[in-house]
Design a protein around this motif. Structure first.
Motif, PDB file in Angstrom:
ATOM      1  N   UNK A 288       7.826   9.785  13.435  1.00  0.00           N
ATOM      2  CA  UNK A 288       8.033   8.364  13.160  1.00  0.00           C
ATOM      3  C   UNK A 288       6.789   7.616  13.590  1.00  0.00           C
ATOM      4  N   UNK A 289       6.312   6.752  12.716  1.00  0.00           N
ATOM      5  CA  UNK A 289       5.128   5.979  13.071  1.00  0.00           C
ATOM      6  C   UNK A 289       5.387   4.492  12.845  1.00  0.00           C
ATOM      7  N   UNK A 290       5.111   3.689  13.881  1.00  0.00           N
ATOM      8  CA  UNK A 290       5.341   2.245  13.786  1.00  0.00           C
ATOM      9  C   UNK A 290       4.028   1.522  14.004  1.00  0.00           C
ATOM     10  N   UNK A 291       3.764   0.539  13.164  1.00  0.00           N
ATOM     11  CA  UNK A 291       2.567  -0.269  13.350  1.00  0.00           C
ATOM     12  C   UNK A 291       2.945  -1.743  13.292  1.00  0.00           C
ATOM     13  N   UNK A 292       2.680  -2.446  14.372  1.00  0.00           N
ATOM     14  CA  UNK A 292       3.007  -3.875  14.466  1.00  0.00           C
ATOM     15  C   UNK A 292       4.450  -4.183  14.083  1.00  0.00           C
TER      16      UNK A 292
ATOM     17  N   UNK B  90       6.418   4.467   8.961  1.00  0.00           N
ATOM     18  CA  UNK B  90       6.513   5.650   8.105  1.00  0.00           C
ATOM     19  C   UNK B  90       7.230   6.760   8.841  1.00  0.00           C
ATOM     20  N   UNK B  91       7.818   7.632   8.059  1.00  0.00           N
ATOM     21  CA  UNK B  91       8.659   8.667   8.640  1.00  0.00           C
ATOM     22  C   UNK B  91       8.479   9.963   7.846  1.00  0.00           C
ATOM     23  N   UNK B  92       8.402  11.073   8.576  1.00  0.00           N
ATOM     24  CA  UNK B  92       8.415  12.383   7.918  1.00  0.00           C
ATOM     25  C   UNK B  92       9.734  13.025   8.311  1.00  0.00           C
TER      26      UNK B  92
ATOM     27  N   UNK C 162       8.339   8.965   3.848  1.00  0.00           N
ATOM     28  CA  UNK C 162       8.643   7.638   3.325  1.00  0.00           C
ATOM     29  C   UNK C 162       7.829   6.644   4.122  1.00  0.00           C
ATOM     30  N   UNK C 163       7.306   5.625   3.465  1.00  0.00           N
ATOM     31  CA  UNK C 163       6.676   4.568   4.246  1.00  0.00           C
ATOM     32  C   UNK C 163       6.929   3.215   3.620  1.00  0.00           C
ATOM     33  N   UNK C 164       6.864   2.233   4.480  1.00  0.00           N
ATOM     34  CA  UNK C 164       7.035   0.865   4.022  1.00  0.00           C
ATOM     35  C   UNK C 164       5.926   0.033   4.651  1.00  0.00           C
ATOM     36  N   UNK C 165       5.371  -0.844   3.833  1.00  0.00           N
ATOM     37  CA  UNK C 165       4.344  -1.751   4.346  1.00  0.00           C
ATOM     38  C   UNK C 165       4.792  -3.158   4.039  1.00  0.00           C
ATOM     39  N   UNK C 166       4.639  -4.019   5.016  1.00  0.00           N
ATOM     40  CA  UNK C 166       4.955  -5.431   4.783  1.00  0.00           C
ATOM     41  C   UNK C 166       3.745  -6.254   5.180  1.00  0.00           C
TER      42      UNK C 166
ATOM     43  N   UNK D   2       6.163  -3.113   0.279  1.00  0.00           N
ATOM     44  CA  UNK D   2       5.871  -1.975  -0.598  1.00  0.00           C
ATOM     45  C   UNK D   2       6.518  -0.742  -0.009  1.00  0.00           C
ATOM     46  N   UNK D   3       7.138   0.068  -0.886  1.00  0.00           N
ATOM     47  CA  UNK D   3       7.777   1.294  -0.423  1.00  0.00           C
ATOM     48  C   UNK D   3       7.081   2.486  -1.074  1.00  0.00           C
TER      49      UNK D   3
END
Ligand SMILES: Nc1ncnc2c1ncn2[C@@H]1O[C@H](COP(=O)(O)OP(=O)(O)OP(=O)(O)O)[C@@H](O)[C@H]1O
Ligand SMILES: [Mg+2]
Ligand SMILES: [Zn+2]
Lengths: 194, 362
Positions: free
Chosen positions: B6-10, B71-73, B83-87, B93-94
């Motif tokens: 699991x990766x988290x950014x801001x 994002x998650x693996x 899967x990743x999501x950017x806001x 965006x998915x």
């Protein structure tokens, strides 16, 4: 002006603002032309006295066309739905434009729709089949049920255009193949009444 | 299925966090406000495209940042998936395996996490609206036809209520209700049928789980209480018209349905203790997990935020035992000793938006 435009179908605040800025940039000429055409929009447009569709005279080209099958009427909510069905090149009958669907939330009851005219046409005797092609939505479905009930007094077969139309999909969002398939597979909602 | 990374950014109070998860029980512990709930919420966001409490995206962005990314693996049926999501700039965006997804609904259903929280007990203690909501969420996620019928039922109901008002204002005729009632009953009959079936399944699952876990419930039972029974919706709707016109609302129908839990023959919402209600609710959620597994052919990831409060030691031991049987559980608690150390696969010390992984609880 932005607010008026934003209340139109398909336009939001953003695109409305763009249109207004565009008009400002283009100078008074463009705005004047638009205003002129808006002024005469209603004067120059007629509604077919028979089917209620938009036309340039009292009878539209479809109602007038001798090669169309006058025994079938396809009932649609609005003009755009008719254009889309027509573009499949598959249907050769006549149309009837209701002018919407029943929706108490929007203050639309049967009296606001072109139903009397439809019954008149159906009662005239030539019509064998009525295809109800209102949208597959709670409002479109209820309207279809309402019409089917009214039509049970006549010697006509009532069918519902339905198969293959996705959930909540408005007719104008569908691809032609889907519409063609549903025209082929339309389901009968009331047996012919003797 | 289980999450590997699991990766988290801001995202919320995380500036940049990269977390490797294990199979089995992953325990996140740390002080109040350290970011445990936020971290679990990120897994919810990537599964459903929204946070657990449906917070607006701008609240998810770390203070003084302009956007976030998660994002998650995870492994699904033996295969890795990302899967990743950017806001950013108010746009979402998915992405799935480096491919951009057209819409949010393409994301939903890829990774399934089932969130457990202390508020789950509301299903038992609160009003019928909470119970219907829980049932509707479950049914809608396993049956698209149900979701459609429910939406259309609710829309038709609003139309009928608007019509009642128009009739009272003499703008419409009473006879106009006929077709709306028919439509309501068409959608409503399906809803009542599916709810009835689902309550049966839940009851069987909970009974089986209770026996397996040797919970102290004697004679557990669950009963569906439809406002209108199957087959009578259309008839009752029209019979109620006079009453409905007086109150300007549709007084009976699936929108008033309820269901009841019984322990030892008594209504659990009225007679069960708080701890008993919590346990029952936990069983209810586990019963749901089984339904998701039957539907997807694989267990979802179980995500538990502080759900052990008010449970006694022996009950917690029984739940621990059960939890080890799932592919992956993410568990957050302010107390690093909520569960026995021996059943935990990985410990994560959370503090001020940082996560440190340990094999042992230190
Ligand atoms: N958008 C944000 N940017 C930065 N920090 C945030 C943001 N949203 C919330 N926070 C911070 O995150 C913290 C809350 O984190 P969280 O709810 O995950 O804590 P927790 O570890 O679950 O605590 P508890 O044990 O009380 O449940 C709060 O201190 C809050 O200030
Ligand atoms: Mg928390
Ligand atoms: Zn015409």
């Amino acid at each position: 002006m932005i607010e008026i435009l934003a209340s139109f179908p398909g336009l939001g605040k953003k695109s409305s603002r763009r249109i207004v800025f565009h008009l400002l940039e283009k100078g008074p000429q463009t705005a004047f032309k638009l205003a002129e055409s808006l002024k005469t929009l209603h004067e120059k447009t007629y509604f077919c006295l028979s089917c209620g569709s938009i036309s340039d005279r009292d009878e539209c080209h479809i109602c007038k066309d001798p090669s169309r099958d006058k025994t079938v009427i396809c009932v649609v909510e609005n003009f755009i739905d008719q254009i889309i069905l027509e573009s499949t090149n598959f249907y050769n009958g006549l149309y009837h434009v209701l002018g919407g669907a029943l929706s108490p939330l929007d203050g639309i009851g049967p009296e606001k729709l072109s139903i009397g005219k439809l019954l008149e046409r159906v009662g005239s005797g030539d019509v064998r089949e009525v295809i109800i092609a209102t949208n597959p939505s709670p409002e479109g479905n209820t309207t279809a049920l309402y019409l089917a009930d009214l039509m049970s007094d006549f010697r006509v077969t009532v069918t519902r255009l339905g198969r293959g139309i996705p959930v909540g999909g408005d007719i104008d969002l569908l691809d032609l193949e889907t519409i063609r398939l549903s025209l082929e597979g339309r389901i009968q909602i009331k047996k012919q009444v003797d | 299925m289980f999450i590997k990374h699991l990766h988290l950014k801001n995202f919320r109070n995380y500036e940049n966090a990269s977390i490797d998860l294990d199979r089995g029980i992953n325990l996140f512990f740390g002080e109040n406000g350290s970011g445990k709930t936020n971290l679990l919420d990120a897994t919810h966001y990537i599964s459903y495209g929204k946070s657990v409490r449906n917070s607006p995206e701008d609240e998810l962005v770390r203070f003084s940042s302009t956007g976030f990314a998660v994002s998650v693996v995870f492994e699904k049926k033996g295969e890795d998936c990302t899967l990743s999501v950017k806001y950013s700039d108010r746009k979402k965006e998915f992405w799935k395996n480096e491919m951009k997804l057209e819409k949010k609904s393409d994301l939903i259903g890829e990774l399934t996490v089932i969130p457990f929280s202390p508020e789950d007990a509301d299903v038992i203690s609160q009003g019928s609206a909470q119970r219907r909501r829980a049932l509707d969420i479950l049914l809608s996620s396993v049956d698209g036809e149900y979701l459609k019928s429910l939406r259309w039922y609710n829309k038709t109901l609003r139309q009928r209520n608007a019509l009642l008002e128009r009739i009272r204002n003499k703008e419409s005729l009473e006879t106009e209700t006929v077709h709306w009632d028919k439509m309501l009953s068409l959608y409503g009959e399906y809803i009542v049928h599916e709810r009835g079936k689902m309550i049966e399944i839940l009851r069987d699952n909970i009974s089986r789980l209770a026996a397996e876990m040797e919970t102290p419930f004697e004679n557990f039972d669950m009963e569906y209480r439809p406002s209108l029974k199957r087959g009578e919706i259309a008839e009752k709707m029209s019979a109620n018209l006079g009453r409905d016109l007086k109150s300007l609302t549709t007084t009976q129908g699936p929108h008033r349905d309820d269901f009841v839990f019984y322990i030892n023959g008594q209504d659990a919402s009225k007679f069960a203790s708080r701890g008993q209600q919590r346990l029952l609710c936990f069983m209810f959620r586990l019963a749901e997990v089984d339904i998701y597994r039957d539907n997807a052919g694989e267990y979802p990831v179980i995500v538990i935020d502080e759900a052990f409060i008010e449970l006694d030691k022996s009950t917690v031991l029984k739940l621990e035992d059960k939890l080890t049987s799932y592919p992956q559980v993410l568990l957050a608690s302010a107390d690093g000793n909520v569960i026995s150390e021996k059943i935990v696969s990985a410990f994560f010390n959370v503090s001020g938006g940082y996560v440190e992984k340990n094999k042992k609880n230190k």
